[in-house]
Design an enzyme around this catalytic site. Structure first.
Site, PDB file in Angstrom:
ATOM      1  N   TYR A 136       0.822  -1.206   0.000  1.00 47.97           N
ATOM      2  CA  TYR A 136       0.000   0.000   0.000  1.00 47.97           C
ATOM      3  C   TYR A 136       0.859   1.259   0.000  1.00 47.97           C
ATOM      4  O   TYR A 136       1.794   1.415   0.797  1.00 47.97           O
ATOM      5  CB  TYR A 136      -0.921   0.044   1.236  1.00 47.97           C
ATOM      6  CG  TYR A 136      -1.607   1.386   1.361  1.00 47.97           C
ATOM      7  CD1 TYR A 136      -2.653   1.722   0.520  1.00 47.97           C
ATOM      8  CD2 TYR A 136      -1.144   2.353   2.264  1.00 47.97           C
ATOM      9  CE1 TYR A 136      -3.257   2.962   0.579  1.00 47.97           C
ATOM     10  CE2 TYR A 136      -1.746   3.601   2.340  1.00 47.97           C
ATOM     11  CZ  TYR A 136      -2.804   3.897   1.490  1.00 47.97           C
ATOM     12  OH  TYR A 136      -3.371   5.133   1.550  1.00 47.97           O
TER      13      TYR A 136
ATOM     14  N   HIS B 192      -2.623  16.804  -2.972  1.00 48.27           N
ATOM     15  CA  HIS B 192      -3.030  16.961  -1.578  1.00 48.27           C
ATOM     16  C   HIS B 192      -2.809  18.380  -1.037  1.00 48.27           C
ATOM     17  O   HIS B 192      -3.226  18.682   0.072  1.00 48.27           O
ATOM     18  CB  HIS B 192      -2.280  15.960  -0.695  1.00 48.27           C
ATOM     19  CG  HIS B 192      -2.811  14.558  -0.791  1.00 48.27           C
ATOM     20  ND1 HIS B 192      -2.973  13.912  -1.995  1.00 48.27           N
ATOM     21  CD2 HIS B 192      -3.230  13.680   0.163  1.00 48.27           C
ATOM     22  CE1 HIS B 192      -3.446  12.702  -1.779  1.00 48.27           C
ATOM     23  NE2 HIS B 192      -3.617  12.538  -0.489  1.00 48.27           N
TER      24      HIS B 192
ATOM     25  N   ASN C  95       1.881  11.630   5.405  1.00 47.52           N
ATOM     26  CA  ASN C  95       1.284  10.961   6.559  1.00 47.52           C
ATOM     27  C   ASN C  95       1.996  11.430   7.818  1.00 47.52           C
ATOM     28  O   ASN C  95       3.192  11.716   7.807  1.00 47.52           O
ATOM     29  CB  ASN C  95       1.436   9.444   6.439  1.00 47.52           C
ATOM     30  CG  ASN C  95       0.251   8.777   5.765  1.00 47.52           C
ATOM     31  OD1 ASN C  95       0.172   7.563   5.745  1.00 47.52           O
ATOM     32  ND2 ASN C  95      -0.672   9.540   5.221  1.00 47.52           N
TER      33      ASN C  95
ATOM     34  N   TYR D 284     -15.846  32.814  44.902  1.00 52.27           N
ATOM     35  CA  TYR D 284     -15.145  31.610  44.438  1.00 52.27           C
ATOM     36  C   TYR D 284     -13.929  31.917  43.570  1.00 52.27           C
ATOM     37  O   TYR D 284     -12.933  31.196  43.590  1.00 52.27           O
ATOM     38  CB  TYR D 284     -16.102  30.736  43.625  1.00 52.27           C
ATOM     39  CG  TYR D 284     -17.163  30.020  44.420  1.00 52.27           C
ATOM     40  CD1 TYR D 284     -17.299  30.193  45.797  1.00 52.27           C
ATOM     41  CD2 TYR D 284     -18.054  29.155  43.785  1.00 52.27           C
ATOM     42  CE1 TYR D 284     -18.278  29.540  46.510  1.00 52.27           C
ATOM     43  CE2 TYR D 284     -19.042  28.489  44.501  1.00 52.27           C
ATOM     44  CZ  TYR D 284     -19.150  28.682  45.858  1.00 52.27           C
ATOM     45  OH  TYR D 284     -20.112  28.036  46.566  1.00 52.27           O
TER      46      TYR D 284
ATOM     47  N   ARG E  37     -11.207  32.496  46.303  1.00 52.25           N
ATOM     48  CA  ARG E  37     -10.869  31.446  47.269  1.00 52.25           C
ATOM     49  C   ARG E  37     -10.768  30.058  46.644  1.00 52.25           C
ATOM     50  O   ARG E  37     -10.215  29.145  47.262  1.00 52.25           O
ATOM     51  CB  ARG E  37     -11.861  31.432  48.421  1.00 52.25           C
ATOM     52  CG  ARG E  37     -13.289  31.083  48.115  1.00 52.25           C
ATOM     53  CD  ARG E  37     -14.073  31.031  49.425  1.00 52.25           C
ATOM     54  NE  ARG E  37     -15.471  31.292  49.256  1.00 52.25           N
ATOM     55  CZ  ARG E  37     -16.429  30.440  49.651  1.00 52.25           C
ATOM     56  NH1 ARG E  37     -16.106  29.286  50.206  1.00 52.25           N
ATOM     57  NH2 ARG E  37     -17.688  30.752  49.488  1.00 52.25           N
TER      58      ARG E  37
ATOM     59  N   PHE F 212      -1.119   7.004  11.761  1.00 51.76           N
ATOM     60  CA  PHE F 212      -1.335   8.395  11.348  1.00 51.76           C
ATOM     61  C   PHE F 212      -2.583   9.007  11.972  1.00 51.76           C
ATOM     62  O   PHE F 212      -2.795  10.203  11.896  1.00 51.76           O
ATOM     63  CB  PHE F 212      -1.480   8.478   9.825  1.00 51.76           C
ATOM     64  CG  PHE F 212      -2.442   7.467   9.253  1.00 51.76           C
ATOM     65  CD1 PHE F 212      -3.772   7.447   9.623  1.00 51.76           C
ATOM     66  CD2 PHE F 212      -2.004   6.507   8.352  1.00 51.76           C
ATOM     67  CE1 PHE F 212      -4.655   6.520   9.119  1.00 51.76           C
ATOM     68  CE2 PHE F 212      -2.878   5.569   7.837  1.00 51.76           C
ATOM     69  CZ  PHE F 212      -4.205   5.572   8.216  1.00 51.76           C
TER      70      PHE F 212
ATOM     71  N   GLU G 288     -11.722   6.113   4.482  1.00 48.37           N
ATOM     72  CA  GLU G 288     -11.328   6.802   5.714  1.00 48.37           C
ATOM     73  C   GLU G 288     -12.622   7.251   6.391  1.00 48.37           C
ATOM     74  O   GLU G 288     -13.013   8.411   6.333  1.00 48.37           O
ATOM     75  CB  GLU G 288     -10.388   7.960   5.380  1.00 48.37           C
ATOM     76  CG  GLU G 288      -9.101   7.449   4.747  1.00 48.37           C
ATOM     77  CD  GLU G 288      -8.321   8.494   3.962  1.00 48.37           C
ATOM     78  OE1 GLU G 288      -8.703   9.681   4.022  1.00 48.37           O
ATOM     79  OE2 GLU G 288      -7.354   8.119   3.285  1.00 48.37           O
TER      80      GLU G 288
END
Length: 494
Positions: free
Chosen positions: A54, A84, A196, A278, A281, A327, A411
């Site tokens: 792959y 990409h 990746n 608050y 304290r 990844f 994916e």
């Protein structure tokens, strides 16, 4: 100063030191050997194997069933990087980009990525010459790593994309001419090794942790100054209270507040009020929880930046090339969202203390000016803090709670960790502004307690602050003073 990329553990503080102190880096001999051995092993397996590998001899994502001829393997990697590079939006800031380069080098140096040595060495050249690839904030879903931002980070290796160098934005091709470099010729799997990985998410997290830890220290100091200015009580910080609920951060905060108040005349004065709100304290419980949360997130990010996170994982010693999921950003996406929520709380409690300081109670004048009415004084800085606090709350919707399938469903579960990272940076910056506004108010309020003095530590910080931000007698334009207060938090040593 030099830093060798090797088996040495890379901590968050070490990244800070390397990036901000002008370090030069180099690959150690063992890192070089690991990179070369892994590459040689991968080349042998490509020649010997009839089984598709792959991303090496196949397409990517849902195209994993399509085998690629040997003469097209290099083009496959170039095409991957070009296709990409789809980032949009604002640019990632240069110091985070530099962290991305460093973390990518670190991840590739372990020898599980099949990268060529000259490719990693060019990334080292980028780091050492302050070459900042132009990377955009939007585009990564944080699943197959940070594909889009890492494509922009690495395109200049092959003479494409854009970089900023010596204050000038230029193409990758122009950079190579300027530096006398030949573009890197990618081998099989290299584009995938570069794209990746979780270095975009991780770099945003590292930057945020560096600054969060600084702001947590400031929150204790500023909170203590506000307590003094508000005529607050020391009782809530008594060690015995916290020993019976011994969360580490809570104990540390109570001890720190006590240290900061040591030697104060103000804290020793008889108190009319039996209790404080608050936001005063409960500083040990709130600030302390932020500390504990930050420590947890740091431990996760520490593991991540010392890991190999690309795919497939190449393991020469085990004679394995495995396509898996290192990844995926989920291990850090949730903690990144967690840190945003924690930092929001630090800003939220700070804004509440600011509100109390301007409320005209405990013998402080309305809006911290001697002549309220004709003067609005510190009325509106609190508005600004409230607006920022609201924005932080909206930014705390966890990105990691969502997933949108990509790549034709291959994916089908993604982390959205990159969006978590960019949001976290915004939350950290906003929290710094809220704390700066509290300091602006606390320093003003403290003046109305004179001639009594606070502790030496708080008085020193107050005096240093007064060198850049004056006491406000009558209404003035306020935004330059707020900007100076923010700058003070960035530059002043506690």
């Amino acid at each position: 100063m030099n830093h060798q990329i090797s088996a040495e553990h890379l901590s968050i503080d070490r990244v800070k030191e390397i990036v901000y102190n002008g370090y030069k880096i180099e690959l150690s001999d063992d890192a070089r050997q690991r990179i070369v051995c892994c590459r040689e092993y991968l080349d042998r397996k490509i020649k010997e194997s009839d089984v598709p590998i792959y991303g090496v001899t196949t397409g990517f994502g849902s195209l994993c069933k399509i085998s690629i001829d040997e003469d097209q393997l290099a083009q496959l990697q170039i095409n991957l990087m070009m296709s990409h590079a789809c980032g949009v939006g604002n640019r990632v800031r240069n110091d985070i980009v530099k962290m991305m380069v460093l973390l990518k080098i670190q991840s590739l140096s372990y020898g599980f990525s099949g990268i060529k040595l000259d490719t990693v060495e060019r990334l080292v050249d980028f780091f050492n010459n302050d070459v900042y690839p132009v990377v955009y904030q939007q585009g990564s879903v944080g699943a197959s790593g940070d594909l889009v931002p890492l494509a922009h980070l690495c395109l200049p290796l092959v003479g494409m994309g854009h970089v900023e160098y010596q204050g000038e934005v230029m193409t990758g091709e122009e950079l190579n001419k300027r530096m006398g470099w030949e573009p890197i010729r990618l081998g099989s799997k290299e584009g995938l090794a570069l794209l990746n990985g979780t270095q975009n998410m991780s770099a945003h997290a590292v930057w945020s942790l560096i600054n969060a830890k600084r702001l947590i220290e400031w929150a204790d100091v500023i909170g203590a100054m506000s307590l003094e200015a508000y005529d607050g009580r020391k009782d809530p910080f008594t060690p015995a209270v916290h020993i019976v609920r011994p969360h580490k951060g809570q104990l540390a905060t109570a001890n720190r507040i006590n240290e900061l108040l040591e030697g104060s005349e103000l804290i020793k004065q008889p108190k009319v009020n039996v209790q404080d709100p608050y936001s005063f304290r409960c500083m040990p419980q709130v600030h302390g929880t932020v500390k504990d949360s930050t420590a947890y997130v740091e431990s996760v990010i520490d593991t991540e930046i010392n890991s190999a996170t690309d795919n497939p994982t190449v393991c020469p010693d085990e004679d394995l090339i495995i396509s898996a999921g290192n990844f995926h950003g989920e291990p850090i996406a949730l903690p990144i969202d967690f840190l945003a929520i924690a930092m929001n709380e630090l800003g939220s409690i700070s804004e509440r203390r600011t509100y109390k300081l301007v409320s005209g109670t405990r013998d402080l004048p309305n809006f911290l000016v001697a002549k309220p009415g004709v003067n609005s004084g510190f009325m509106i800085p609190q508005y600004t803090a409230a607006a920022i606090a609201n924005q932080n709350k909206t930014l705390c919707m966890p990105s990691s709670a969502d997933t949108i399938p990509t790549s034709q469903g291959q994916e089908d579960h993604v982390s959205m960790g990159a969006n978590a990272g960019t949001k976290l940076v915004n939350v950290v910056e906003n929290t710094e502004r809220i704390l700066a506004i509290e300091l602006f108010n606390a320093a003003q309020a403290l003046e109305f307690r004179r001639p009594l003095k606070s502790s030496p530590v708080i008085e020193r910080i107050h005096a240093d602050f007064r060198k850049v931000v004056p006491f406000i007698e009558d209404d003035v334009v306020m935004y330059p003073h707020i900007a100076e207060a923010v700058k003070f938090l960035k530059e002043e040593q506690i």
